[in-house]
Enzyme design. Structure first.
Site, PDB file in Angstrom:
ATOM      1  CG  HIS A 205      -0.235   0.364   2.498  1.00  0.00           C
ATOM      2  ND1 HIS A 205       0.432  -0.573   3.238  1.00  0.00           N
ATOM      3  CD2 HIS A 205      -0.085   1.529   3.154  1.00  0.00           C
ATOM      4  CE1 HIS A 205       0.957   0.006   4.305  1.00  0.00           C
ATOM      5  NE2 HIS A 205       0.666   1.282   4.277  1.00  0.00           N
TER       6      HIS A 205
HETATM    7  C1  UD1 Z   1      -2.048   6.002   5.202  1.00  0.00           C
HETATM    8  C2  UD1 Z   1      -0.771   6.565   5.825  1.00  0.00           C
HETATM    9  C3  UD1 Z   1       0.305   5.486   5.844  1.00  0.00           C
HETATM   10  C4  UD1 Z   1      -0.200   4.226   6.512  1.00  0.00           C
HETATM   11  C5  UD1 Z   1      -1.506   3.767   5.865  1.00  0.00           C
HETATM   12  C6  UD1 Z   1      -2.069   2.616   6.637  1.00  0.00           C
HETATM   13  C7  UD1 Z   1      -0.360   8.975   5.455  1.00  0.00           C
HETATM   14  C8  UD1 Z   1       0.418   9.968   4.696  1.00  0.00           C
HETATM   15  N1  UD1 Z   1      -0.263   7.679   5.045  1.00  0.00           N
HETATM   16  O1  UD1 Z   1      -1.742   5.669   3.851  1.00  0.00           O
HETATM   17  O2  UD1 Z   1       1.416   5.963   6.578  1.00  0.00           O
HETATM   18  O3  UD1 Z   1       0.776   3.220   6.354  1.00  0.00           O
HETATM   19  O4  UD1 Z   1      -2.453   4.847   5.904  1.00  0.00           O
HETATM   20  O5  UD1 Z   1      -2.960   1.870   5.880  1.00  0.00           O
HETATM   21  O6  UD1 Z   1      -1.055   9.324   6.380  1.00  0.00           O
HETATM   22  N2  UD1 Z   1      -8.928   4.994   0.681  1.00  0.00           N
HETATM   23  C9  UD1 Z   1     -10.186   4.498   0.546  1.00  0.00           C
HETATM   24  N3  UD1 Z   1     -10.846   4.092   1.677  1.00  0.00           N
HETATM   25  C10 UD1 Z   1     -10.312   4.183   2.909  1.00  0.00           C
HETATM   26  C11 UD1 Z   1      -9.018   4.707   3.023  1.00  0.00           C
HETATM   27  C12 UD1 Z   1      -8.338   5.117   1.900  1.00  0.00           C
HETATM   28  O7  UD1 Z   1     -10.716   4.398  -0.548  1.00  0.00           O
HETATM   29  O8  UD1 Z   1     -10.963   3.793   3.889  1.00  0.00           O
HETATM   30  C13 UD1 Z   1      -8.226   5.413  -0.550  1.00  0.00           C
HETATM   31  C14 UD1 Z   1      -8.589   6.843  -0.961  1.00  0.00           C
HETATM   32  O9  UD1 Z   1      -8.562   6.917  -2.338  1.00  0.00           O
HETATM   33  C15 UD1 Z   1      -7.423   7.632  -0.435  1.00  0.00           C
HETATM   34  C16 UD1 Z   1      -6.278   6.654  -0.640  1.00  0.00           C
HETATM   35  O10 UD1 Z   1      -6.834   5.381  -0.347  1.00  0.00           O
HETATM   36  O11 UD1 Z   1      -7.250   8.843  -1.115  1.00  0.00           O
HETATM   37  C17 UD1 Z   1      -5.089   6.895   0.242  1.00  0.00           C
HETATM   38  O12 UD1 Z   1      -5.497   7.007   1.591  1.00  0.00           O
HETATM   39  P1  UD1 Z   1      -4.634   7.865   2.617  1.00  0.00           P
HETATM   40  O13 UD1 Z   1      -5.244   7.775   3.946  1.00  0.00           O
HETATM   41  O14 UD1 Z   1      -4.321   9.208   2.050  1.00  0.00           O
HETATM   42  O15 UD1 Z   1      -3.234   7.115   2.599  1.00  0.00           O
HETATM   43  P2  UD1 Z   1      -2.898   5.577   2.785  1.00  0.00           P
HETATM   44  O16 UD1 Z   1      -2.259   5.116   1.524  1.00  0.00           O
HETATM   45  O17 UD1 Z   1      -4.071   4.839   3.294  1.00  0.00           O
HETATM   46  N1  UDP Z   2      -4.162  -5.231   8.601  1.00  0.00           N
HETATM   47  C1  UDP Z   2      -5.464  -5.690   8.698  1.00  0.00           C
HETATM   48  N2  UDP Z   2      -6.106  -6.040   7.540  1.00  0.00           N
HETATM   49  C2  UDP Z   2      -5.502  -6.007   6.319  1.00  0.00           C
HETATM   50  C3  UDP Z   2      -4.166  -5.545   6.251  1.00  0.00           C
HETATM   51  C4  UDP Z   2      -3.535  -5.145   7.410  1.00  0.00           C
HETATM   52  O1  UDP Z   2      -6.031  -5.761   9.788  1.00  0.00           O
HETATM   53  O2  UDP Z   2      -6.149  -6.343   5.313  1.00  0.00           O
HETATM   54  C5  UDP Z   2      -3.489  -4.833   9.844  1.00  0.00           C
HETATM   55  C6  UDP Z   2      -2.169  -5.491  10.081  1.00  0.00           C
HETATM   56  O3  UDP Z   2      -2.356  -6.736  10.729  1.00  0.00           O
HETATM   57  C7  UDP Z   2      -1.431  -4.471  10.931  1.00  0.00           C
HETATM   58  C8  UDP Z   2      -1.959  -3.153  10.420  1.00  0.00           C
HETATM   59  O4  UDP Z   2      -3.178  -3.445   9.734  1.00  0.00           O
HETATM   60  O5  UDP Z   2      -1.785  -4.605  12.293  1.00  0.00           O
HETATM   61  C9  UDP Z   2      -0.960  -2.553   9.482  1.00  0.00           C
HETATM   62  O6  UDP Z   2      -1.543  -1.496   8.817  1.00  0.00           O
HETATM   63  P1  UDP Z   2      -1.050  -0.978   7.405  1.00  0.00           P
HETATM   64  O7  UDP Z   2      -0.264  -2.037   6.719  1.00  0.00           O
HETATM   65  O8  UDP Z   2      -2.243  -0.455   6.718  1.00  0.00           O
HETATM   66  O9  UDP Z   2      -0.149   0.264   7.809  1.00  0.00           O
HETATM   67  P2  UDP Z   2       1.364   0.459   8.286  1.00  0.00           P
HETATM   68  O10 UDP Z   2       1.631  -0.455   9.420  1.00  0.00           O
HETATM   69  O11 UDP Z   2       2.251   0.217   7.111  1.00  0.00           O
HETATM   70  O12 UDP Z   2       1.409   1.899   8.656  1.00  0.00           O
END
Ligand code: UD1
Ligand code: UDP
Length: 361
Positions: A205
């Site tokens: 991601h």
């Molecule tokens: C964010 C965090 C990242 C973390 C990740 C965990 C920042 C800069 N990044 O990244 O550090 O590792 O969360 O998962 O804060 N979206 C949906 N539905 C949702 C959430 C997101 O559709 O419920 C889509 C949207 O298009 C959104 C995109 O994902 O614009 C990115 O979401 P965003 O929260 O900006 O960043 P993540 O890639 O999720």
């Molecule tokens: N996770 C989850 N469902 C998924 C993928 C990840 O519950 O489909 C959990 C995972 O076990 C971990 C956390 O989400 O506890 C990690 O989040 P993510 O990878 O989104 O973010 P990061 O740790 O890189 O910030």
């Protein structure tokens, strides 16, 4: 004492679950939970509150999506309003997302002390949005709770005063211990026709991997060429980029929607290998005794690489498939890398007063 917790993204819900449970057991501490809305789909947000019994957020700010400036700016504005009404003694933030930064900045400008869980992590890659969020948050926070010795060293190297630092261990380790007996096999698993102990669990991601079509294609090619079944719970960001760039998925990847934490824990415990660019999932691989292949060229969790549990392969398709083919589980470490499973208690104690930073604030 009133602690106001700001959370908004999936890994923060999991970290907060352990600490909120701990706070709820202490009579004279109350917690107000603010959900920024950064993650908003049911399987990226609601499912964690339901499954992990996290108290329902008192405030839901509905600020998700948009560019970094838009998201962070709108979150700061909305959090500030809540802080002015609630007047908490502490603001508690987790990790390195835009919600972390927004919570810390909104609080510090109102002279409300900030406690940061997962302080001191560094990739030393300033192109990562998370690195900027971490550095800024650590430098404005009053209490920096580091999960590892490496994180403590990073904070000291940046000149952060000793009295603000606390080595507490990793709350994600606490979570993995608490929830492992509650793990649940996903309902779709038996329909895949793969052995319960013969698959690779993958997640992708990170912005630097998903937003560059060449890197994303190389990751998928490497996973597809690994010669073993791969289950890939797909983050919505990644799904969106695949569709924007018209990238097709290799046939033998089993792509599923994001799963809840209890199903994720089951998959981590059952798989024989993890391939990921997630920070949290790298560590969980280790918690469940599984080797990890990390789809990045650096990591904040360097101790896993140093001890041989984690191999960094970047996004080279050949390296990914070879690393998956050759990965071996190792004997457990004699010294725990991430604490003793009681990190949440240490966090709450540090905030509540036993740490010098709490008295100073
Ligand atoms: C964010 C965090 C990242 C973390 C990740 C965990 C920042 C800069 N990044 O990244 O550090 O590792 O969360 O998962 O804060 N979206 C949906 N539905 C949702 C959430 C997101 O559709 O419920 C889509 C949207 O298009 C959104 C995109 O994902 O614009 C990115 O979401 P965003 O929260 O900006 O960043 P993540 O890639 O999720
Ligand atoms: N996770 C989850 N469902 C998924 C993928 C990840 O519950 O489909 C959990 C995972 O076990 C971990 C956390 O989400 O506890 C990690 O989040 P993510 O990878 O989104 O973010 P990061 O740790 O890189 O910030």
């Amino acid at each position: 004492m009133k602690i106001l917790t700001v959370i908004g993204a999936r890994p923060q819900f999991i970290k907060a679950a352990t600490i909120s449970r701990c706070i709820s057991n202490i009579e004279d501490i109350s917690e107000v939970i603010v959900h920024t809305g950064q993650h908003y789909h049911a399987n990226m947000s609601d499912i964690f509150f339901e499954e992990l019994a996290i108290p329902k957020p008192h405030y839901h700010l509905g600020v998700g999506g948009g560019s970094h400036g838009v998201m962070t700016g709108r979150q700061i504005e909305a959090i500030e309003r809540v802080l002015m009404d609630e007047k908490p003694d502490w603001v508690l933030v987790y990790g390195d997302t835009n919600s972390t930064l927004a919570g810390a900045l909104a609080a510090v400008k109102l002279n409300i002390p900030v406690a940061h869980v997962e302080a001191g992590l560094r990739s030393f890659n300033r192109r990562m949005p998370e690195e900027i969020n971490r550095v800024v948050t650590d430098h404005v926070a009053n209490l920096l709770m580091a999960p590892t010795e490496t994180a403590m060293r990073n904070l000291r190297a940046e000149g952060l005063p000793e009295e603000r630092l606390a080595l507490v261990g990793d709350v994600m380790f606490d979570a993995s211990l608490f929830y492992r007996d509650r793990a649940r096999q996903p309902s779709w698993f038996s329909g895949l026709g793969i052995a319960t102990d013969g698959f690779v669990l993958a997640t992708v991601h990170r912005a630097e991997n998903t937003d560059d079509p060449a890197r994303l294609c190389a990751i998928l090619e490497g996973l597809g060429a690994a010669g073993r079944p791969v289950i890939l719970p797909l983050h919505p960001r990644t799904r969106q980029r695949l569709s924007e760039h018209g990238i097709a998925l290799p046939n033998h990847l089993h792509v599923v929607d994001p799963v809840g934490y209890l199903e994720m824990v089951w998959l981590e415990a059952a798989c024989d290998l993890v391939a990921t660019d997630s920070g949290g999932v790298q560590k969980e691989a280790y918690f469940f005794g599984k080797p990890c292949v990390t789809l990045r060229d650096e990591t904040e969790w360097v101790e896993l690489v140093e001890t041989g549990w984690n191999r960094l392969v970047d996004t080279d398709a050949k390296m990914i498939s070879e690393a998956i083919g050759s990965a071996q589980a190792l004997p457990a470490q004699s010294v725990s890398l991430y604490g003793d499973g009681n990190s949440a208690e240490r966090v709450v104690e540090a905030i509540a007063g036993s740490h010098p930073a709490a008295k100073e604030a």
